[in-house]
Design a protein around this motif. Structure first.
Motif, mmCIF file in Angstrom:
data_model
loop_
_atom_site.group_PDB
_atom_site.id
_atom_site.type_symbol
_atom_site.label_atom_id
_atom_site.label_comp_id
_atom_site.label_asym_id
_atom_site.label_seq_id
_atom_site.Cartn_x
_atom_site.Cartn_y
_atom_site.Cartn_z
ATOM 1 N N ALA A 69 -0.896 33.944 -1.027
ATOM 2 C CA ALA A 69 -1.718 33.563 -0.023
ATOM 3 C C ALA A 69 -1.408 34.093 1.223
ATOM 4 N N ILE A 70 -2.373 34.284 2.187
ATOM 5 C CA ILE A 70 -2.001 35.000 3.486
ATOM 6 C C ILE A 70 -2.297 34.299 4.607
ATOM 7 N N ILE A 71 -1.185 33.897 5.532
ATOM 8 C CA ILE A 71 -1.479 32.864 6.661
ATOM 9 C C ILE A 71 -1.318 33.921 7.915
ATOM 10 N N ARG A 72 -2.324 33.752 8.771
ATOM 11 C CA ARG A 72 -2.497 34.908 9.937
ATOM 12 C C ARG A 72 -2.329 33.942 11.147
ATOM 13 N N LEU A 73 -1.467 34.797 11.953
ATOM 14 C CA LEU A 73 -1.374 34.349 13.371
ATOM 15 C C LEU A 73 -1.893 35.487 14.347
ATOM 16 N N SER A 74 -2.606 35.141 15.511
ATOM 17 C CA SER A 74 -2.992 35.763 16.472
ATOM 18 C C SER A 74 -2.803 35.211 18.046
ATOM 19 N N GLY A 75 -2.457 36.122 18.818
ATOM 20 C CA GLY A 75 -2.292 35.661 20.250
ATOM 21 C C GLY A 75 -0.903 36.318 20.717
ATOM 22 N N THR A 76 -0.855 36.340 21.985
ATOM 23 C CA THR A 76 0.154 36.970 22.867
ATOM 24 C C THR A 76 1.313 36.515 22.250
ATOM 25 N N HIS A 77 1.801 35.148 21.918
ATOM 26 C CA HIS A 77 3.072 34.843 21.246
ATOM 27 C C HIS A 77 3.126 34.969 19.718
ATOM 28 N N ALA A 78 2.298 35.498 19.217
ATOM 29 C CA ALA A 78 2.263 35.598 17.578
ATOM 30 C C ALA A 78 3.471 36.090 16.981
ATOM 31 N N ILE A 79 4.006 37.203 17.515
ATOM 32 C CA ILE A 79 5.376 37.933 16.968
ATOM 33 C C ILE A 79 6.500 36.922 17.386
ATOM 34 N N THR A 80 6.440 36.551 18.729
ATOM 35 C CA THR A 80 7.730 35.815 18.946
ATOM 36 C C THR A 80 7.757 34.390 18.144
ATOM 37 N N ILE A 81 6.700 33.760 17.914
ATOM 38 C CA ILE A 81 6.473 32.325 17.135
ATOM 39 C C ILE A 81 6.860 32.748 15.716
ATOM 40 N N ALA A 82 6.342 33.900 14.960
ATOM 41 C CA ALA A 82 6.590 34.201 13.678
ATOM 42 C C ALA A 82 8.322 34.512 13.697
ATOM 43 N N SER A 83 9.005 35.013 14.653
ATOM 44 C CA SER A 83 10.300 35.416 14.580
ATOM 45 C C SER A 83 11.294 34.515 14.522
ATOM 46 N N GLU A 84 10.890 33.145 15.065
ATOM 47 C CA GLU A 84 11.474 31.881 15.082
ATOM 48 C C GLU A 84 11.572 31.312 13.534
ATOM 49 N N VAL A 85 10.735 31.527 12.851
ATOM 50 C CA VAL A 85 10.878 31.105 11.366
ATOM 51 C C VAL A 85 11.306 32.004 10.208
ATOM 52 N N PHE A 86 11.145 33.263 10.682
ATOM 53 C CA PHE A 86 11.394 34.502 9.712
ATOM 54 C C PHE A 86 12.495 34.963 9.803
ATOM 55 N N GLN A 87 13.410 35.226 8.954
ATOM 56 C CA GLN A 87 14.767 36.221 8.821
ATOM 57 C C GLN A 87 14.455 37.128 7.588
ATOM 58 N N SER A 88 14.590 38.383 8.384
ATOM 59 C CA SER A 88 14.422 39.750 7.664
ATOM 60 C C SER A 88 15.662 39.986 6.564
ATOM 61 N N VAL A 89 15.491 40.264 5.456
ATOM 62 C CA VAL A 89 16.835 40.571 4.375
ATOM 63 C C VAL A 89 17.390 41.501 4.932
ATOM 64 N N SER A 90 17.012 42.680 5.956
ATOM 65 C CA SER A 90 17.578 43.681 6.520
ATOM 66 C C SER A 90 18.350 43.290 7.473
ATOM 67 N N GLY A 91 17.953 42.066 8.374
ATOM 68 C CA GLY A 91 18.630 41.683 9.435
ATOM 69 C C GLY A 91 17.631 42.174 10.729
ATOM 70 N N LYS A 92 16.694 42.734 10.513
ATOM 71 C CA LYS A 92 16.098 43.312 11.738
ATOM 72 C C LYS A 92 15.297 41.802 12.506
ATOM 73 N N ASP A 93 15.298 42.490 13.825
ATOM 74 C CA ASP A 93 14.535 41.445 14.508
ATOM 75 C C ASP A 93 13.283 41.965 14.819
ATOM 76 N N ILE A 94 12.267 41.306 14.398
ATOM 77 C CA ILE A 94 10.803 41.535 14.086
ATOM 78 C C ILE A 94 10.231 41.695 15.531
#
Length: 466
Positions: free
Chosen positions: A20-45
């Motif tokens: 399934a694909i969940i889509r975010l769009s807007g000025t704060h889309a990347i910021t909001i996603a970063s609050e719930v996503f943890q990269s396996v490589s430790g990168k700050d998205i």
């Protein structure tokens, strides 16, 4: 005004699936996603480049919801022109809802139907006709409708309209300039060149308006009613066309008591066949209702197939001529194809005699055996002949949208007023009014002229997540 909130929705069909694909769009889309996503490589998205994909987990207070792929598209180089994040998760409905609810808690809001495409329009990524083509592309269920939607989404139709509007606008500016110097009685617009332009616009508008008849049937399919007396083989013909046992077939007259519909795509064009109840005098209440529905379906159909029984025709030729004339007189504007069925039960000479007798009625006659599937290809080719597929092969612009059709009609009316004004030598100020009206209707198509009510009506018909 362009909305500032960050929106979220499921971009894939609802229900369980592999992904399934969940889509975010807007000025704060990347910021909001970063609050719930943890990269396996430790990168700050929030610091990653656009058009990159990252493997990681969706987390909330130490609880892991799923392992996902997160795609980043930074505005303006995204579908909506805003920052866009797409989260590809496993297709469990529980996982989908948990992630969406988590993003809502972090500040996103649920997207309305068509809101992603609306934002693409508001941000100049698509014009209005291209945005509408997105919905047509999603709804396309045959090659022809897909081809038209793709052409319009790429801007084929809107580019043609925009070019005409630009040329007309240039002349309109000169006409308006003349009004500023009315006392000097000067002409800045070359009337001969303007007349040539108006004639060219009129020609293009008429071609686009005429294409709507083809585009509408390609988009929505062509309804074809199969009618005839009971037990002539209507259901057998439907099964032969569809190449499956769709309708119940028996030797008992009146077996089909209601209409049965199914669609067949022939060379990219959708045909919706309607197997109707047999037309005859009957005292059976249920069968009578079916016969009444038959006439209602004939009213809705664009092509009528009248099926005749070859064996019965030998005995009652005159009766069938009366039946043919009855259908022709009741529905004079509908193409009528007369089919002689069960020809496998007759000799060649008998078939030819019947053919000659019926052809005196100046009708298209096809001989078939629905049971043996003889003559089915000829019938399909005949049905295709009712559709102008040449426009598709030549990649011409075809109008399929009723709103566009209405605006084109109104634009044509104004252009013809302008042409009449040029021929009559009316004053520039009166001609300018008609030119402005024509420009208005051109702008309605591409979205240069719009309002909230119009946009609401258009995008309300989109699916959620698009």
């Amino acid at each position: 005004m362009i909305p500032q909130e960050t929106i979220v929705a499921l971009a894939t069909p609802s229900g369980a699936g592999a992904i399934a694909i969940i889509r975010l769009s807007g000025t704060h889309a990347i910021t909001i996603a970063s609050e719930v996503f943890q990269s396996v490589s430790g990168k700050d998205i929030t610091k990653q480049k656009t058009h990159t994909i990252h493997l990681g987990h969706i987390l909330d207070n130490g609880k892991t919801y799923d392992q996902v792929l997160l795609s980043i598209f930074k505005g303006p180089n995204s579908y909506t022109g805003e920052n866009v994040v797409e989260i590809s998760c496993h297709g469990s409905t529980f996982i989908q809802q948990q992630i969406i609810q988590l993003l809502l808690r972090k500040g996103a809001k649920m997207a309305q139907a068509g809101e992603f495409t609306l934002r693409a329009f508001l941000n100049g990524k698509l014009d209005l006709s291209q945005a509408e083509a997105v919905a047509d592309l999603i709804a396309s269920d045959n090659e022809a409708s897909h081809q038209i939607a793709m052409q319009q989404m790429r801007g084929g139709f809107s580019n043609e309209i925009a070019k005409l509007r630009e040329e007309l606008l240039n002349f309109a500016s000169l006409i308006e300039l003349e009004l500023d110097f009315a006392e000097e009685d000067v002409e800045f617009a070359d009337r001969t060149a303007f007349h040539d332009l108006v004639e060219r616009i009129e020609f293009v508008l008429k071609r686009l308006i005429d294409s709507f008849a083809v585009g509408n049937v390609i988009k929505n399919g062509i309804p074809v009613a199969i009618v005839g007396e009971p037990n002539v083989g209507k259901s057998t013909l439907l099964n032969a066309l569809l190449n499956e046992e769709r309708a119940i077939v028996s030797d008992i007259a009146g077996t089909t008591r209601d209409t049965i519909e199914d669609e067949l795509v022939i060379e990219g064009i959708g045909f919706r066949f309607i197997d109707t109840a047999g037309i005859r005098e009957t005292k059976d209440v249920v069968e009578s209702i079916g016969i009444q529905k038959t006439f209602e379906k004939i009213e809705q159909a664009q092509v009528v197939i009248l099926l005749l029984d070859a064996k019965e025709l030998q005995v009652s030729g005159l009766k069938f001529q009366v039946e043919i004339e009855k259908i022709k007189n009741k529905f004079p504007l509908k193409p009528l194809v007369v089919i002689l069925n069960k020809v496998d039960l007759l000799t060649t000479d008998e078939v030819e005699t019947i053919r000659q007798e019926l052809e005196t009625l100046n009708l298209k006659l096809i001989t078939i055996s629905a049971k043996q599937k003889i003559g089915i290809d000829e019938l399909k080719n005949t049905l295709l002949s009712f559709v102008n597929t040449g426009a598709l092969r030549n990649n011409e612009t075809i109008v399929t949208n009723t709103r566009h059709y209405d605006s084109l009609l109104k634009a044509l009316e104004e252009i013809q007023k302008v042409k009449w004004g040029l021929d009559s030598g009316i004053s520039s100020d009166l001609m300018a009014i008609d030119i402005r009206s024509a420009l208005h209707y051109f702008g309605e198509i591409t979205g240069e002229v719009t309002n909230d009510e119009l946009l609401g009506n258009i995008f309300a018909n989109f699916c959620i997540g698009k």
